[in-house]
Design a protein around this motif. Structure first.
Motif, PDB file in Angstrom:
ATOM      1  N   ASP A 192       1.002  -1.104   0.164  1.00 22.65           N
ATOM      2  CA  ASP A 192       0.130  -0.040   0.009  1.00 22.65           C
ATOM      3  C   ASP A 192       0.720   1.124   0.085  1.00 22.65           C
ATOM      4  OD1 ASP A 192      -2.206  -1.835   2.466  1.00 22.65           O
ATOM      5  OD2 ASP A 192      -2.439  -1.418   0.360  1.00 22.65           O
ATOM      6  N   VAL A 193       1.896   1.392   0.721  1.00 28.09           N
ATOM      7  CA  VAL A 193       2.861   2.295   0.776  1.00 28.09           C
ATOM      8  C   VAL A 193       4.470   1.747   0.525  1.00 28.09           C
ATOM      9  CG1 VAL A 193       3.893   4.023   2.010  1.00 28.09           C
ATOM     10  CG2 VAL A 193       1.731   3.345   2.542  1.00 28.09           C
ATOM     11  N   PHE A 194       4.883   2.454  -0.441  1.00 24.98           N
ATOM     12  CA  PHE A 194       6.579   2.162  -0.701  1.00 24.98           C
ATOM     13  C   PHE A 194       7.297   3.323  -0.332  1.00 24.98           C
ATOM     14  CE2 PHE A 194       9.973   0.020  -2.259  1.00 24.98           C
ATOM     15  CZ  PHE A 194      10.704   0.813  -3.323  1.00 24.98           C
ATOM     16  N   ALA A 195       8.402   2.959   0.577  1.00 26.76           N
ATOM     17  CA  ALA A 195       9.486   3.761   0.554  1.00 26.76           C
ATOM     18  C   ALA A 195      10.768   3.470   0.298  1.00 26.76           C
ATOM     19  CB  ALA A 195       9.423   4.109   2.393  1.00 26.76           C
ATOM     20  N   SER A 196      11.494   4.187  -0.269  1.00 31.44           N
ATOM     21  CA  SER A 196      12.926   3.868  -1.100  1.00 31.44           C
ATOM     22  C   SER A 196      13.915   4.578  -0.614  1.00 31.44           C
ATOM     23  CB  SER A 196      12.577   4.042  -2.439  1.00 31.44           C
ATOM     24  OG  SER A 196      13.710   3.806  -3.192  1.00 31.44           O
ATOM     25  N   ALA A 197      15.331   4.060  -0.416  1.00 33.99           N
ATOM     26  CA  ALA A 197      16.300   4.708  -0.209  1.00 33.99           C
ATOM     27  C   ALA A 197      16.941   5.622  -1.367  1.00 33.99           C
ATOM     28  CB  ALA A 197      17.234   3.817   0.387  1.00 33.99           C
ATOM     29  N   ASP A 198      16.220   5.640  -2.373  1.00 37.81           N
ATOM     30  CA  ASP A 198      16.861   6.282  -3.510  1.00 37.81           C
ATOM     31  C   ASP A 198      15.766   6.706  -4.518  1.00 37.81           C
ATOM     32  OD1 ASP A 198      17.016   4.068  -5.065  1.00 37.81           O
ATOM     33  OD2 ASP A 198      19.181   4.068  -5.300  1.00 37.81           O
ATOM     34  N   GLU A 199      16.166   7.457  -5.462  1.00 36.94           N
ATOM     35  CA  GLU A 199      15.182   7.758  -6.410  1.00 36.94           C
ATOM     36  C   GLU A 199      15.120   6.669  -7.414  1.00 36.94           C
ATOM     37  OE1 GLU A 199      16.234  11.589  -8.175  1.00 36.94           O
ATOM     38  OE2 GLU A 199      14.153  11.882  -9.001  1.00 36.94           O
ATOM     39  N   LYS A 200      16.093   5.814  -7.829  1.00 38.09           N
ATOM     40  CA  LYS A 200      16.201   5.022  -8.914  1.00 38.09           C
ATOM     41  C   LYS A 200      15.201   3.842  -8.453  1.00 38.09           C
ATOM     42  CE  LYS A 200      18.943   1.695 -11.371  1.00 38.09           C
ATOM     43  NZ  LYS A 200      20.220   0.719 -11.058  1.00 38.09           N
ATOM     44  N   GLN A 201      14.938   3.260  -7.338  1.00 37.03           N
ATOM     45  CA  GLN A 201      13.988   2.221  -6.968  1.00 37.03           C
ATOM     46  C   GLN A 201      12.609   2.984  -7.022  1.00 37.03           C
ATOM     47  OE1 GLN A 201      15.403  -0.591  -7.096  1.00 37.03           O
ATOM     48  NE2 GLN A 201      17.263   0.143  -7.279  1.00 37.03           N
ATOM     49  N   MET A 202      12.436   4.170  -6.514  1.00 38.10           N
ATOM     50  CA  MET A 202      11.094   4.640  -6.733  1.00 38.10           C
ATOM     51  C   MET A 202      10.626   4.671  -8.089  1.00 38.10           C
ATOM     52  SD  MET A 202       8.368   5.717  -5.199  1.00 38.10           S
ATOM     53  CE  MET A 202       8.768   5.618  -3.481  1.00 38.10           C
ATOM     54  N   LYS A 203      11.578   4.864  -8.893  1.00 37.09           N
ATOM     55  CA  LYS A 203      11.108   5.053 -10.328  1.00 37.09           C
ATOM     56  C   LYS A 203      10.832   3.538 -11.046  1.00 37.09           C
ATOM     57  CE  LYS A 203      12.732   7.038 -14.486  1.00 37.09           C
ATOM     58  NZ  LYS A 203      12.200   6.032 -15.557  1.00 37.09           N
ATOM     59  N   VAL A 204      11.484   2.458 -10.340  1.00 38.75           N
ATOM     60  CA  VAL A 204      11.145   1.124 -10.649  1.00 38.75           C
ATOM     61  C   VAL A 204       9.565   1.161 -10.466  1.00 38.75           C
ATOM     62  CG1 VAL A 204      11.402  -1.199 -10.147  1.00 38.75           C
ATOM     63  CG2 VAL A 204      13.390   0.291 -10.523  1.00 38.75           C
ATOM     64  N   ALA A 205       9.059   1.471  -9.217  1.00 40.59           N
ATOM     65  CA  ALA A 205       7.709   1.335  -8.862  1.00 40.59           C
ATOM     66  C   ALA A 205       6.781   2.064  -9.814  1.00 40.59           C
ATOM     67  CB  ALA A 205       7.660   1.540  -7.448  1.00 40.59           C
ATOM     68  N   VAL A 206       7.560   3.419 -10.213  1.00 42.22           N
ATOM     69  CA  VAL A 206       6.616   4.178 -10.851  1.00 42.22           C
ATOM     70  C   VAL A 206       6.358   3.558 -12.147  1.00 42.22           C
ATOM     71  CG1 VAL A 206       6.469   6.372 -12.151  1.00 42.22           C
ATOM     72  CG2 VAL A 206       7.088   6.342  -9.741  1.00 42.22           C
ATOM     73  N   ASP A 207       7.455   2.947 -13.007  1.00 38.21           N
ATOM     74  CA  ASP A 207       7.456   2.436 -14.176  1.00 38.21           C
ATOM     75  C   ASP A 207       6.496   1.167 -14.199  1.00 38.21           C
ATOM     76  OD1 ASP A 207      10.748   3.049 -15.149  1.00 38.21           O
ATOM     77  OD2 ASP A 207       8.960   4.235 -15.298  1.00 38.21           O
ATOM     78  N   ALA A 208       6.343   0.422 -13.012  1.00 39.81           N
ATOM     79  CA  ALA A 208       5.647  -0.685 -13.027  1.00 39.81           C
ATOM     80  C   ALA A 208       4.159  -0.386 -13.154  1.00 39.81           C
ATOM     81  CB  ALA A 208       6.300  -1.524 -11.727  1.00 39.81           C
ATOM     82  N   GLY A 209       3.848   0.711 -12.728  1.00 42.62           N
ATOM     83  CA  GLY A 209       2.759   1.193 -12.546  1.00 42.62           C
ATOM     84  C   GLY A 209       2.014   1.288 -11.178  1.00 42.62           C
ATOM     85  N   SER A 210       2.597   0.905 -10.104  1.00 42.02           N
ATOM     86  CA  SER A 210       2.227   0.794  -9.038  1.00 42.02           C
ATOM     87  C   SER A 210       2.280   2.137  -8.003  1.00 42.02           C
ATOM     88  CB  SER A 210       2.960  -0.071  -8.064  1.00 42.02           C
ATOM     89  OG  SER A 210       3.309  -1.327  -8.577  1.00 42.02           O
TER      90      SER A 210
END
Lengths: 239, 216
Positions: free
Chosen positions: B35-53
């Motif tokens: 339900d919530v994703f917290a990431s230690a950098d921008e790259k991994q957050m981008k992975v979640a964005v690209d995945a559509g989540s």
């Protein structure tokens, strides 16, 4: 039937994935080559160590009826049920720099081999002990009367007669050693060419290079198939 | 933080899944129900964005962190220059891990001479799969020194020594948080808001995190 499907479906999915990339190209990358060679090198050493130290031990376990022998046998089987990560922690506490023995082996190739031997040797011990137990006691009795000592009975009778089962056990042990991950990363760490075995490279490959991870996973699965297949063939040929 | 949130939002229960950001991002990409994703950098957050989540416009920076060196008490490392000394066992996170990425970037900034970087890299004994493992290896004394976040060092207490990097050269880790698309969207946004609120920020600060920038 459902369990058979459950077990085989992921393997099929893995192999079919190979269509979407060039397997040989991925495997010829330096990082993949390093991981494969390291795994092969360490597992060969581990298997040899298992054979060298495990064969006499299982002969003794099969022939000795004391409670101590039974207790030891149980202890030797424990790593099978032990979570690999727990095994890794245990190895660190025993053999780490500030462990009980104060050895300097962590982060070395030797640590990889130790971790593999720890988790995989129980498989060999089980197979070998069973094989030796199946051998006719009369035969050994006759040999003893003829003047053969314990070592001769072991080396000239038991081992040659049981070699198929022993090789079968080693094959399974090899497959298990090749797939070891948890104990390796905790005890030996991760360093390309030194401690980064195939399973570790696959885990990192997820982030680093998905195609390479898939390629290595296929190779490792192949090792498992070869190891277990060979094991089965040899042990049933022994019967 | 979780306890205080659950206290004021009595119908919400929080469960946490901790791990290396790259590992969590992969599981979200594979469809894990977060339900919530917290990431230690921008790259991994981008992975979640690209995945559509995750929707890009919902991503917020919620904290910052810095790298420090943790040193095993018996070791002679006193400053970052000692990293190049022969025989020093260095543990870092793998470059696939955010902490590892920051460590390599920091090393680049510190090495105005190529020979320094080379000597340091020769001393690395392991590239761990997450930053907590780096801390553990140093705590156990398997490694002499490790690159970890200030927050990790703080959590280890007095058992290890901390060596700071010069602040003008240090690399800042930016942490991002976002609610994931799904049926718990309202509650997820409420938690993200809490993290960004003064109460949430104070809790983070108590553990050594630095405040997020207000640019994004």
């Amino acid at each position: 039937m459902p369990l058979a499907l459950f077990l085989s479906f992921p393997l099929l999915a893995l192999v079919s994935e190979a269509r979407s990339f060039n397997l040989l190209h991925e495997l010829s990358q330096p990082s993949a080559v390093q991981a494969v060679l390291l795994t092969l090198g360490t597992t060969v050493c581990s298997v040899l160590l298992c054979a060298l130290f495990g064969t006499p031990l299982s002969f003794w376990l099969a022939r000795t009826e004391t409670r101590f022998a039974r207790f030891l046998e149980l202890l030797m089987e424990l790593p099978i049920a032990l979570p690999p990560a727990a095994a890794g922690v245990a190895l660190l506490l025993a053999f780490g720099r500030h462990g009980h023995l104060g050895l300097n082996v962590s982060f070395t190739v030797f640590a990889v081999i130790l971790a593999q031997v720890f988790v995989a040797s129980p498989f060999f011990l089980k197979a070998a002990t069973n094989a030796f137990r199946d051998q006719s006691r009369e035969m050994f009795g006759v040999a003893e009367t003829d003047g053969a000592n314990e070592w001769e009975r072991f080396w000239k009778l038991a081992v040659p007669i049981g070699w198929r089962s022993l090789m079968g056990g080693l094959a399974i042990t090899w497959a298990r050693a090749a797939g070891e991950f948890g104990a390796t990363i905790i005890f030996a760490g991760n360093f390309p060419g030194r401690t980064e075995t195939m399973p570790l490279a696959i885990y990192l490959g997820f982030e680093r290079d998905l195609n390479q991870a898939n390629a290595l996973a296929i190779v490792l699965s192949g090792c498992a198939v070869v190891g277990l297949g060979l094991g089965k063939v040899l042990t049933s040929a022994a019967r | 933080m979780a306890e205080r949130f659950e206290f004021s939002h009595t119908d919400t229960k929080l469960t946490f899944n901790f791990g290396g950001s790259q590992q969590l991002a992969q599981s979200i990409r594979a469809g894990a129900p977060a339900d919530v994703f917290a990431s230690a950098d921008e790259k991994q957050m981008k992975v979640a964005v690209d995945a559509g989540s995750v929707s890009e416009r919902n991503v917020r920076e919620f904290a910052q962190n810095q790298l420090v060196l943790v040193v095993y008490p018996g070791s002679k490392v006193k400053s970052f220059e000692d990293l190049a000394k022969p025989g020093v066992r260095i543990v870092m996170a793998a470059k696939e891990v955010p902490a590892g990425k920051y460590s390599f970037a920091l090393l680049d900034k510190l090495s105005d001479k190529a020979s320094f970087r080379q000597s340091v890299m020769k001393n690395v004994v392991s590239y761990e799969l997450d930053v907590r493992s780096v801390l553990r290896k140093v705590q156990l004394g398997e490694g002499d020194v490790g690159f970890v976040y200030r927050t990790d060092a703080k959590s280890a207490g007095r058992k290890i020594r901390v060596v700071d990097f010069p602040s003008d050269l240090n690399v800042t880790a930016h942490y991002y948080i976002a609610p994931c698309k799904g049926k718990n969207g309202v509650d997820a946004s409420a938690f993200v808001d809490y993290v960004l609120s003064p109460a949430g920020q104070a809790a983070l600060g108590a553990h050594g995190f630095m405040a997020h920038s207000h640019a994004k």
